[in-house]
Design a protein around this motif. Structure first.
Motif, PDB file in Angstrom:
ATOM      1  N   ASP A 111      37.527  50.700  45.793  1.00 49.83           N
ATOM      2  CA  ASP A 111      37.817  50.020  44.531  1.00 49.83           C
ATOM      3  C   ASP A 111      37.589  50.972  43.360  1.00 49.83           C
ATOM      4  N   ASP A 112      36.492  51.690  43.388  1.00 53.45           N
ATOM      5  CA  ASP A 112      36.194  52.645  42.317  1.00 53.45           C
ATOM      6  C   ASP A 112      37.181  53.811  42.331  1.00 53.45           C
ATOM      7  N   GLN A 113      37.509  54.301  43.522  1.00 56.54           N
ATOM      8  CA  GLN A 113      38.389  55.470  43.610  1.00 56.54           C
ATOM      9  C   GLN A 113      39.815  55.144  43.183  1.00 56.54           C
ATOM     10  N   PHE A 114      40.327  53.994  43.589  1.00 58.74           N
ATOM     11  CA  PHE A 114      41.690  53.651  43.204  1.00 58.74           C
ATOM     12  C   PHE A 114      41.803  53.341  41.711  1.00 58.74           C
ATOM     13  N   ARG A 115      40.729  52.880  41.092  1.00 60.51           N
ATOM     14  CA  ARG A 115      40.737  52.720  39.633  1.00 60.51           C
ATOM     15  C   ARG A 115      40.964  54.067  38.955  1.00 60.51           C
ATOM     16  N   GLN A 116      40.420  55.131  39.556  1.00 59.53           N
ATOM     17  CA  GLN A 116      40.585  56.467  38.990  1.00 59.53           C
ATOM     18  C   GLN A 116      41.954  57.060  39.312  1.00 59.53           C
ATOM     19  N   LEU A 117      42.522  56.665  40.451  1.00 61.71           N
ATOM     20  CA  LEU A 117      43.787  57.251  40.885  1.00 61.71           C
ATOM     21  C   LEU A 117      45.003  56.563  40.271  1.00 61.71           C
ATOM     22  N   GLU A 118      44.840  55.344  39.795  1.00 52.97           N
ATOM     23  CA  GLU A 118      45.986  54.633  39.230  1.00 52.97           C
ATOM     24  C   GLU A 118      46.549  55.312  37.983  1.00 52.97           C
ATOM     25  N   PRO A 119      45.714  55.812  37.039  1.00 58.31           N
ATOM     26  CA  PRO A 119      46.288  56.397  35.814  1.00 58.31           C
ATOM     27  C   PRO A 119      47.126  57.651  36.033  1.00 58.31           C
ATOM     28  N   ILE A 120      46.952  58.334  37.175  1.00 59.99           N
ATOM     29  CA  ILE A 120      47.774  59.519  37.427  1.00 59.99           C
ATOM     30  C   ILE A 120      49.091  59.148  38.084  1.00 59.99           C
ATOM     31  N   GLY A 121      49.296  57.839  38.352  1.00 57.18           N
ATOM     32  CA  GLY A 121      50.563  57.382  38.906  1.00 57.18           C
ATOM     33  C   GLY A 121      50.635  57.400  40.412  1.00 57.18           C
ATOM     34  N   LEU A 122      49.493  57.611  41.084  1.00 53.25           N
ATOM     35  CA  LEU A 122      49.506  57.696  42.544  1.00 53.25           C
ATOM     36  C   LEU A 122      49.681  56.326  43.187  1.00 53.25           C
ATOM     37  N   VAL A 123      49.041  55.306  42.618  1.00 56.16           N
ATOM     38  CA  VAL A 123      49.032  53.981  43.236  1.00 56.16           C
ATOM     39  C   VAL A 123      49.249  52.896  42.198  1.00 56.16           C
ATOM     40  N   GLU A 124      49.690  51.741  42.700  1.00 57.57           N
ATOM     41  CA  GLU A 124      49.599  50.491  41.959  1.00 57.57           C
ATOM     42  C   GLU A 124      48.425  49.739  42.572  1.00 57.57           C
ATOM     43  N   PHE A 125      47.507  49.274  41.732  1.00 54.06           N
ATOM     44  CA  PHE A 125      46.242  48.780  42.262  1.00 54.06           C
ATOM     45  C   PHE A 125      45.817  47.494  41.574  1.00 54.06           C
ATOM     46  N   ARG A 126      45.440  46.520  42.397  1.00 54.19           N
ATOM     47  CA  ARG A 126      44.781  45.308  41.915  1.00 54.19           C
ATOM     48  C   ARG A 126      43.327  45.389  42.349  1.00 54.19           C
ATOM     49  N   PRO A 127      42.385  45.526  41.408  1.00 51.12           N
ATOM     50  CA  PRO A 127      40.982  45.719  41.780  1.00 51.12           C
ATOM     51  C   PRO A 127      40.389  44.490  42.452  1.00 51.12           C
ATOM     52  N   VAL A 128      39.232  44.694  43.056  1.00 53.41           N
ATOM     53  CA  VAL A 128      38.479  43.593  43.641  1.00 53.41           C
ATOM     54  C   VAL A 128      38.063  42.634  42.530  1.00 53.41           C
ATOM     55  N   ASP A 129      38.207  41.360  42.781  1.00 56.51           N
ATOM     56  CA  ASP A 129      37.814  40.332  41.819  1.00 56.51           C
ATOM     57  C   ASP A 129      36.290  40.334  41.695  1.00 56.51           C
ATOM     58  N   GLU A 130      35.795  40.645  40.488  1.00 53.12           N
ATOM     59  CA  GLU A 130      34.349  40.731  40.298  1.00 53.12           C
ATOM     60  C   GLU A 130      33.671  39.387  40.550  1.00 53.12           C
ATOM     61  N   ALA A 131      34.349  38.302  40.239  1.00 48.30           N
ATOM     62  CA  ALA A 131      33.762  36.985  40.498  1.00 48.30           C
ATOM     63  C   ALA A 131      33.558  36.765  41.989  1.00 48.30           C
ATOM     64  N   LEU A 132      34.449  37.334  42.788  1.00 48.67           N
ATOM     65  CA  LEU A 132      34.330  37.186  44.233  1.00 48.67           C
ATOM     66  C   LEU A 132      33.072  37.874  44.742  1.00 48.67           C
ATOM     67  N   MET A 133      32.769  39.045  44.194  1.00 47.62           N
ATOM     68  CA  MET A 133      31.581  39.768  44.638  1.00 47.62           C
ATOM     69  C   MET A 133      30.313  38.978  44.338  1.00 47.62           C
ATOM     70  N   ALA A 134      30.324  38.206  43.252  1.00 46.64           N
ATOM     71  CA  ALA A 134      29.148  37.416  42.883  1.00 46.64           C
ATOM     72  C   ALA A 134      29.002  36.172  43.748  1.00 46.64           C
ATOM     73  N   GLU A 135      30.083  35.803  44.436  1.00 42.99           N
ATOM     74  CA  GLU A 135      30.070  34.565  45.212  1.00 42.99           C
ATOM     75  C   GLU A 135      29.551  34.743  46.636  1.00 42.99           C
ATOM     76  N   ALA A 136      29.497  35.975  47.137  1.00 39.37           N
ATOM     77  CA  ALA A 136      29.148  36.185  48.538  1.00 39.37           C
ATOM     78  C   ALA A 136      28.273  37.408  48.701  1.00 39.37           C
ATOM     79  N   ASP A 137      27.455  37.413  49.774  1.00 37.26           N
ATOM     80  CA  ASP A 137      26.695  38.617  50.077  1.00 37.26           C
ATOM     81  C   ASP A 137      27.602  39.601  50.812  1.00 37.26           C
ATOM     82  N   ASP A 138      27.061  40.770  51.162  1.00 39.09           N
ATOM     83  CA  ASP A 138      27.887  41.834  51.745  1.00 39.09           C
ATOM     84  C   ASP A 138      28.604  41.391  53.015  1.00 39.09           C
ATOM     85  N   GLU A 139      27.880  40.704  53.918  1.00 42.30           N
ATOM     86  CA  GLU A 139      28.495  40.316  55.187  1.00 42.30           C
ATOM     87  C   GLU A 139      29.601  39.291  54.959  1.00 42.30           C
ATOM     88  N   GLU A 140      29.326  38.302  54.100  1.00 45.13           N
ATOM     89  CA  GLU A 140      30.339  37.294  53.811  1.00 45.13           C
ATOM     90  C   GLU A 140      31.525  37.936  53.091  1.00 45.13           C
TER      91      GLU A 140
END
Length: 513
Positions: free
Chosen positions: A236-265
């Motif tokens: 997620d962090d790496q593709f945020r950096q790679l998108e501005p150079i035109g390498l990828v189209e990227f939809r980041p991880v939903d931050e609300a989702l990370m707050a809703e579950a622990d790592d395993e979930e």
């Protein structure tokens, strides 16, 4: 980029160099680097290493139309300046070390200067290939930055003495670079594979799992799920950096989702595949842009990996064409053959293809199948060349099929020997194209499970239309007869017919001894 375990990748379709160069110039980070290169002048002060002075960063941000007081704006300006330096768009004269100085501040002598580099002229006046070379250099810079851990991790890893504890950080630069290269290689493979053509982006969990989950593992363990979660956040962090150079189209991880579950979930949901499309999208989605395909392919080729592109065989002979497209997915093979036929004298091209399709080697049946696909693109002017091989024992069958499909007159009926030979040859070609019929397994020719599932239906059709099929088939003088009958014994949907096929395969092998 280290070599990946794919000696030959599926071919990709790329736009023209002119279109790719336009995409490169439109990539936000590269465009900002060009603007700063044009802005640089005698008053631009740089330190050792060419970095902008503090006040210069604010001025650079303003030159980009950003708010100089915004910390994020100065970060963007710094990134763009580094790209300009590394690509040669800017040239700097660094400050000279004066060993005879008196220790007092000599003012401007502690700074170097910057000016537009010679390569800047290539942006407006160079060929598309020149622009793409500059963009590839910029991509190298961005990939190197993306392989560095988040600065927050670096700060957390500082010891009281002000040094970085690399053991705590667990950061190995080469390992991180190899990980990112492996991710891009897998993303390239998923993008190039025909089964994903025209479909949406790749879910981030799929990429993370491809790097973490051991091959053949069933349900991932909790430890593996945690690794997948960690890998997802790195990506997620790496593709945020790679998108501005035109390498990828990227939809980041939903931050609300990370707050809703622990790592395993967090990792278990997408890996288990129990979510709908919108839920999966919340875990992040990524795809290589056409420019990204070009960039990753260029890096693979530098590493010695064969990464073909549709159209590169247009000037080769028919033998090279058929040999190559035997390893292509069907759609890519059709596109490559179509480009090969364009601009050629069709009767001569068809005659060359037919000649190249002959042979008794293991690859010959698939060559003939690809030749048949090529003939499907040919018009009536190909008829004389096709009729010329009606009496050929290897090509007469496909010639009759082509003529009959077009309603041609005077097509001789095939004898029984030719019918059975053609049946064996056709199944041998499909087996070579599809690979082992194991659901979910990758296939050499890029066929999906659905495409390979058509093979048992073909077998069933042959045996239902030809009574006593196996009594005749084991006598067919074809190098692949035994292998075809063995495959029919495994794949035929009728158990009785499958048993007959296995008996016939034994007879064919005994006859060969």
């Amino acid at each position: 980029m280290p070599a990946q375990p794919h000696p030959t990748l599926p071919p990709v379709r790329l736009p023209s160099e002119a279109e790719l160069a336009r995409d490169a110039l439109g990539a936000p980070l590269f465009a900002r680097a060009v603007r700063l290169a044009r802005w640089a002048g005698p008053d631009t002060r740089v330190g050792v290493g060419g970095e902008l002075a503090a006040e210069g960063l604010a001025e650079a941000a303003a030159a980009l139309g950003l708010d100089p007081a915004d910390e994020d704006a100065t970060v963007l300006a710094s990134q763009a300046w580094r790209v300009a330096l590394d690509t040669g768009l800017v040239e700097v004269t660094e400050p000279e070390e004066d060993g005879e100085g008196d220790g007092e501040d000599d003012g401007d002598e502690e700074y170097g200067t910057a000016a537009p580099g010679e390569d800047l002229a290539l942006v407006a006046g160079g060929a598309p290939a020149d622009v793409l070379d500059l963009w590839l250099a910029a991509l190298d810079t961005v990939l190197a930055d993306a392989a560095v851990p988040d600065l927050d991790d670096l700060v957390d890893a500082l010891e009281e003495g002000g040094t970085i504890d690399f053991d705590r950080l667990d950061w190995n630069p080469q390992r991180e670079a190899d990980f990112l290269d492996g991710v891009l290689a897998n993303l390239y493979l998923l993008t190039a594979a025909e089964r994903r053509s025209g479909q949406g982006p790749v879910p981030l969990p799929v990429l993370a799992a491809s790097m973490v989950v051991p091959e053949g593992m069933g349900a991932p363990t909790d430890a593996v799920l945690e690794q997948v979660s960690d890998a997802m956040m790195r990506l997620d962090d790496q593709f945020r950096q790679l998108e501005p150079i035109g390498l990828v189209e990227f939809r980041p991880v939903d931050e609300a989702l990370m707050a809703e579950a622990d790592d395993e979930e967090f990792a278990a949901g997408p890996v288990a595949g129990e979510l709908d499309d919108e839920d999966v999208a919340r875990y992040g989605m990524v795809r290589l842009t056409p420019l990204g395909l070009y960039g990753v392919r260029a890096r693979m080729r530098e590493a010695g990996i064969a990464a073909p592109v549709v159209g590169e065989l247009a000037d080769k002979g028919a033998d090279a064409l058929l040999d190559a497209v035997c390893g292509y997915p069907e759609g890519a093979a059709q596109a490559e053959i179509g480009q090969w036929l364009d601009g050629r004298d069709l009767p001569a091209a068809v005659a060359e293809l037919l000649a190249a399709a002959r042979g008794a080697d293991a690859a010959a049946p698939l060559r003939r199948l690809r030749c048949q696909q090529a003939l499907a693109l040919a018009g009536p002017e190909a008829e004389p060349a096709v009729r010329a091989v009606l009496d050929d024992p290897e090509l007469g069958g496909l010639a009759r099929v082509w003529l009959a499909e077009r309603g041609a007159a005077g097509v001789p009926a095939p004898d029984a020997e030719l019918v059975y030979w053609l049946a064996v040859d056709t199944i041998a070609a499909q087996l070579a194209a599809d690979g082992p019929f194991e659901p979910g397994a990758p296939r050499p020719g890029g066929a999906s499970d659905g495409e390979a599932a058509e093979l048992p239906l073909l077998m069933e059709s042959l045996t239902s239309h030809h009574s006593g099929f196996f009594d005749r088939a084991w006598r067919v003088e074809h190098p692949a007869t035994a292998e075809v009958l063995e495959a029919m014994g495994r794949l035929h949907p009728d158990r009785k017919a499958a048993k007959e096929a296995r008996k016939a395969a034994f007879k064919a092998r005994s006859r060969r001894r």
